[in-house]
Design an enzyme around this catalytic site. Structure first.
Site, PDB file in Angstrom:
ATOM      1  N   ALA A 163      34.536 -68.775  14.463  1.00  0.00           N
ATOM      2  CA  ALA A 163      33.277 -69.226  13.863  1.00  0.00           C
ATOM      3  C   ALA A 163      32.785 -70.523  14.524  1.00  0.00           C
ATOM      4  O   ALA A 163      31.585 -70.690  14.740  1.00  0.00           O
ATOM      5  CB  ALA A 163      33.452 -69.408  12.353  1.00  0.00           C
ATOM      6  N   GLY A 188      42.573 -68.607  13.519  1.00  0.00           N
ATOM      7  CA  GLY A 188      41.779 -67.703  14.359  1.00  0.00           C
ATOM      8  C   GLY A 188      40.335 -67.592  13.888  1.00  0.00           C
ATOM      9  O   GLY A 188      39.397 -67.605  14.698  1.00  0.00           O
ATOM     10  N   CYS A 189      40.150 -67.503  12.595  1.00  0.00           N
ATOM     11  CA  CYS A 189      38.799 -67.360  12.038  1.00  0.00           C
ATOM     12  C   CYS A 189      37.992 -68.636  12.251  1.00  0.00           C
ATOM     13  O   CYS A 189      36.800 -68.592  12.542  1.00  0.00           O
ATOM     14  CB  CYS A 189      38.874 -67.008  10.560  1.00  0.00           C
ATOM     15  SG  CYS A 189      39.741 -65.451  10.267  1.00  0.00           S
ATOM     16  N   THR A 190      38.669 -69.781  12.125  1.00  0.00           N
ATOM     17  CA  THR A 190      38.003 -71.064  12.353  1.00  0.00           C
ATOM     18  C   THR A 190      37.599 -71.186  13.822  1.00  0.00           C
ATOM     19  O   THR A 190      36.464 -71.562  14.128  1.00  0.00           O
ATOM     20  CB  THR A 190      38.923 -72.235  11.930  1.00  0.00           C
ATOM     21  OG1 THR A 190      39.228 -72.081  10.537  1.00  0.00           O
ATOM     22  CG2 THR A 190      38.252 -73.570  12.168  1.00  0.00           C
TER      23      THR A 190
END
Length: 149
Positions: A50, A45-47
């Site tokens: 970003a 999710g963070c990848t």
């Protein structure tokens, strides 16, 4: 812990980015700033979040925005995350939680039936005067730039 909301003044903060460079809120005086908090570098999710901001960076810049990503990951982890995905914006390694606490994004979470404390994925749009203009707490990781623009 109280999360900042629209109209709140952002408390001054100082933290180090992935390269150990000191970054302060005052560095962005007079500039529109997007501060996005994510739980952990190199997670799906963070990848996605970003990378979506990276892919729309030119459009965000065209609107006058500067970006800061923040998690409690180490400088080394943030540097490898930035290098792997070629992010054009700094990632703060907020290991002491000074920025996380200033914005109030740490608290109880639930994942797969387990309860624990962690970072709530939240994005703040901050005016050049240091006031929160908008809070996005239901982040669409795959299309986050569209939520901002």
């Amino acid at each position: 812990m109280k999360t900042l909301k629209e109209g709140d003044k952002v408390p001054q903060f100082t933290s180090k980015d992935q390269d150990g460079k000191e970054i302060k809120l005052s560095d962005y005086k007079g500039k529109k700033l997007i501060v996005f908090f994510y739980p952990r570098a190199n997670t799906p999710g963070c990848t996605a979040e970003a990378c979506n901001l990276r892919d729309n960076y030119k459009e965000l810049q065209a609107e006058g925005y500067h970006l800061l990503g923040v998690s409690e990951d180490s400088q080394k982890k943030q540097a490898s995350f930035r290098d792997k995905y070629e992010f054009p914006f700094p990632l703060l390694a907020d290991e002491d939680h000074s920025v996380i606490n200033a914005f109030g994004v740490w608290g109880p979470k639930k994942f797969m039936g387990r309860e624990y404390d962690g970072i709530h994925r939240t994005t703040f749009i901050v005016s050049g005067e240091g006031t929160v203009e908008r809070v996005i707490d239901k982040v669409n990781t795959k299309d986050h730039a569209a939520q901002i623009l």
